[in-house]
Design an enzyme around this catalytic site. Structure first.
Site, PDB file in Angstrom:
ATOM      1  N   SER A 168       0.746  -1.294   0.121  1.00 38.02           N
ATOM      2  CA  SER A 168      -0.025  -0.054  -0.009  1.00 38.02           C
ATOM      3  C   SER A 168       0.845   1.338   0.225  1.00 38.02           C
ATOM      4  O   SER A 168       0.503   2.244   0.483  1.00 38.02           O
ATOM      5  CB  SER A 168      -0.905  -0.025   1.206  1.00 38.02           C
ATOM      6  OG  SER A 168      -0.253  -0.167   2.307  1.00 38.02           O
ATOM      7  N   THR A 169       2.206   1.080  -0.204  1.00 34.86           N
ATOM      8  CA  THR A 169       2.917   2.415  -0.176  1.00 34.86           C
ATOM      9  C   THR A 169       3.370   2.893  -2.002  1.00 34.86           C
ATOM     10  O   THR A 169       4.120   3.860  -1.758  1.00 34.86           O
ATOM     11  CB  THR A 169       4.124   2.282   0.581  1.00 34.86           C
ATOM     12  OG1 THR A 169       4.811   1.213   0.185  1.00 34.86           O
ATOM     13  CG2 THR A 169       3.993   2.053   2.033  1.00 34.86           C
ATOM     14  N   ILE A 218      -0.892   0.888  -7.421  1.00 29.09           N
ATOM     15  CA  ILE A 218      -2.286   0.656  -7.363  1.00 29.09           C
ATOM     16  C   ILE A 218      -2.843   0.580  -5.676  1.00 29.09           C
ATOM     17  O   ILE A 218      -3.679   1.085  -5.343  1.00 29.09           O
ATOM     18  CB  ILE A 218      -2.554  -0.758  -7.978  1.00 29.09           C
ATOM     19  CG1 ILE A 218      -2.777  -0.501  -9.495  1.00 29.09           C
ATOM     20  CG2 ILE A 218      -4.034  -1.043  -7.590  1.00 29.09           C
ATOM     21  CD1 ILE A 218      -3.011  -1.737 -10.197  1.00 29.09           C
ATOM     22  N   GLY A 219      -1.673  -0.085  -5.050  1.00 29.02           N
ATOM     23  CA  GLY A 219      -2.219  -0.018  -3.375  1.00 29.02           C
ATOM     24  C   GLY A 219      -2.225   0.954  -2.776  1.00 29.02           C
ATOM     25  O   GLY A 219      -3.310   1.073  -2.090  1.00 29.02           O
ATOM     26  N   ASP A 241       7.322  -8.104   5.401  1.00 33.94           N
ATOM     27  CA  ASP A 241       7.754  -8.711   4.126  1.00 33.94           C
ATOM     28  C   ASP A 241       7.208  -9.816   3.867  1.00 33.94           C
ATOM     29  O   ASP A 241       7.549 -10.898   4.610  1.00 33.94           O
ATOM     30  CB  ASP A 241       9.213  -8.507   4.258  1.00 33.94           C
ATOM     31  CG  ASP A 241       9.819  -8.962   2.907  1.00 33.94           C
ATOM     32  OD1 ASP A 241       9.186  -9.264   1.988  1.00 33.94           O
ATOM     33  OD2 ASP A 241      11.311  -8.834   2.854  1.00 33.94           O
ATOM     34  N   TYR A 295       5.442 -15.634 -12.838  1.00 32.72           N
ATOM     35  CA  TYR A 295       4.639 -14.413 -12.348  1.00 32.72           C
ATOM     36  C   TYR A 295       2.937 -14.785 -13.177  1.00 32.72           C
ATOM     37  O   TYR A 295       2.024 -14.437 -12.363  1.00 32.72           O
ATOM     38  CB  TYR A 295       5.052 -13.185 -13.221  1.00 32.72           C
ATOM     39  CG  TYR A 295       4.002 -12.071 -12.828  1.00 32.72           C
ATOM     40  CD1 TYR A 295       4.009 -11.368 -11.659  1.00 32.72           C
ATOM     41  CD2 TYR A 295       3.329 -11.792 -13.934  1.00 32.72           C
ATOM     42  CE1 TYR A 295       3.191 -10.474 -11.577  1.00 32.72           C
ATOM     43  CE2 TYR A 295       2.638 -10.437 -13.728  1.00 32.72           C
ATOM     44  CZ  TYR A 295       2.493  -9.918 -12.370  1.00 32.72           C
ATOM     45  OH  TYR A 295       1.433  -8.715 -12.232  1.00 32.72           O
ATOM     46  N   LYS A 329      -0.593 -15.603 -11.339  1.00 34.34           N
ATOM     47  CA  LYS A 329      -1.875 -14.781 -11.195  1.00 34.34           C
ATOM     48  C   LYS A 329      -3.103 -15.625 -11.648  1.00 34.34           C
ATOM     49  O   LYS A 329      -4.420 -15.359 -11.375  1.00 34.34           O
ATOM     50  CB  LYS A 329      -1.620 -13.730 -12.214  1.00 34.34           C
ATOM     51  CG  LYS A 329      -0.614 -12.604 -11.978  1.00 34.34           C
ATOM     52  CD  LYS A 329      -1.195 -12.104 -10.354  1.00 34.34           C
ATOM     53  CE  LYS A 329      -0.294 -10.889  -9.854  1.00 34.34           C
ATOM     54  NZ  LYS A 329      -0.698 -10.252  -8.773  1.00 34.34           N
TER      55      LYS A 329
END
Length: 317
Positions: free
Chosen positions: A61-62, A65-66, A111, A204, A208
Site C-alpha cells: 500500500s505504499t 495501485i495499492g 515482508d 508470474y 496470477k
C-alpha cells in the site's frame, strides 16, 4: 448412416457456435456494465462503510495501485491499515492520508517474501480491529521479461510466496470473521497476464492464474454468506512495476496511472465480482479473449520479447 452422422456434426457445430456467441455476448455485457455502473451508481461509492465496515487493510500500500486504492477508500471515510515492507514509505503514506482525510490509520511493516512469518506479524498487529475490506494487492513481478533459466531461484521463490502465499493466508485469516459478521469484502488483485500462459514471465503469469481460480472458488464458497469476493485483473498500469519498457510505463488511454485506475476500481466494489477494474482495460480484456489461447500465448510472448529488448537496450545505453 452417413446422413445421421452429418446431422450430428451440424448440430455439434451449431452448439459450438452458440457457445462462443453466448460467451462473447456475456463478456460484452460485463464490459458495458463495468463501464456504465460507476456512472449511474454514485450512492454505492458512498455506502462502503455501511456495507462492509469501517476498516480496510491493503497490502503493498505504499506505491502504485495499492497506495492509490488506500487513498480512494480513505476518501470514502474508511479507516486504513497500511501493510508494506518499507517503514519509511509506510510512515510517509500514513501522514499523507491523515493530512487529507478524516480517518484513522495504522501501519504494519511486513515482508511477504518471508512467508508465514509476515502473515503472523499482520495477525498480531491487527488484534481486535474488525477488518471489513481486505485488499490483497501486494505482488512481485520479474525485473524484466526473462527466460525461466535466467531468473534467480530466490526471485522465483519470492514471487510464489508473495503472489500465492500472501493472498491465500490473508484470505484465510479474515474470511471467517467476515462470515460471522455477515458482511465484508475481499479484493484479490490479479493481472491480465492470467488470460493465457505467458512466455518470458512464466511463473508470474502462473501465480496470477492461481489468484483468479482461487478467488472465483472463494466466490462460490462465501457469496451466499453475505460476503463480496472480488477478482480484479488489471492490464498495464503506469507504475514502477512496469519500469522495464516505456511502452507500458507512460500514461496513456489504455495505460492509466494508478490514481485513475484505483478511482474506477473502487467504484466497482460490490457491483462487479469479476472485473479488469478500469473501462479501457475491460475493452482490452474483451478483445484479448476472442482468439484461441494458443494465439494469445504467442502474442504475449512476442510482446514480452519487445519489452525485453527495450530493457536490454536501455541498460546498455
Amino acid at each position: 448412416m452417413i446422413n445421421i452422422i452429418s446431422y450430428l456434426l451440424i448440430i455439434l457445430g451449431l452448439l459450438v457456435v452458440l457457445y462462443y456467441a453466448l460467451d462473447i455476448a456475456w463478456n460484452l455485457l460485463k464490459l458495458v456494465r463495468a463501464y456504465l455502473a460507476p456512472l449511474f451508481l454514485p450512492s454505492e461509492e458512498k455506502s462502503l462503510v455501511h456495507k462492509y465496515g469501517s476498516w480496510a487493510l491493503i497490502t503493498g500500500s505504499t506505491d502504485g495501485i495499492g497506495k492509490a486504492y488506500a487513498t480512494e477508500l480513505a476518501k470514502r471515510g474508511i479507516n486504513i491499515v497500511l501493510v508494506s515492507r518499507n517503514i519509511d514509505k509506510l510512515q510517509k503514506t500514513q501522514k499523507e492520508i491523515e493530512a487529507n482525510y478524516s480517518v484513522k490509520t495504522k501501519i504494519i511493516q511486513a515482508d511477504f517474501s518471508l512467508g508465514k512469518k509476515a502473515v503472523d506479524i499482520v495477525k498480531e498487529e491487527i488484534g481486535e480491529i474488525p477488518i471489513g475490506i481486505l485488499v490483497n494487492n501486494v505482488g512481485k513481478q520479474y525485473e524484466y521479461p526473462m527466460y525461466l533459466g535466467e531468473v534467480p531461484e530466490e526471485e522465483l521463490w519470492d514471487i510464489i510466496k508473495i503472489n500465492v502465499g500472501a493472498v491465500t493466508l490473508l484470505c484465510k485469516m479474515f474470511v471467517e470473521n467476515m462470515r460471522i459478521r455477515g458482511k465484508g469484502a475481499i479484493v484479490n488483485v490479479s493481472s491480465g497476464s492470467e488470460l493465457q500462459p505467458l512466455p518470458l514471465m512464466t511463473v508470474y503469469a502462473a501465480t496470477k492464474t492461481y489468484v483468479k481460480n482461487f478467488t472465483q472458488a472463494l466466490q462460490y464458497e462465501y457469496a451466499s454468506k453475505g460476503l463480496t469476493i472480488q477478482h480484479l485483473a488489471p492490464m498495464f498500469v503506469a507504475t514502477k512495476m512496469n519500469h522495464f519498457s516505456d511502452r507500458i510505463h507512460k500514461k496513456s488511454l489504455f495505460v492509466p496511472d494508478a490514481e485513475s485506475y484505483a478511482k474506477y476500481a473502487v467504484s466497482t466494489l460490490g457491483v462487479l465480482d469479476d472485473s479488469s477494474g478500469y473501462w479501457t482495460h475491460g475493452i482490452q480484456t474483451f478483445f484479448t479473449k476472442l482468439p484461441p489461447e494458443w494465439i494469445r500465448m504467442y502474442i504475449g510472448g512476442y510482446l514480452n520479447q519487445l519489452f525485453r529488448e527495450d530493457y536490454l537496450r536501455n541498460l546498455k545505453s
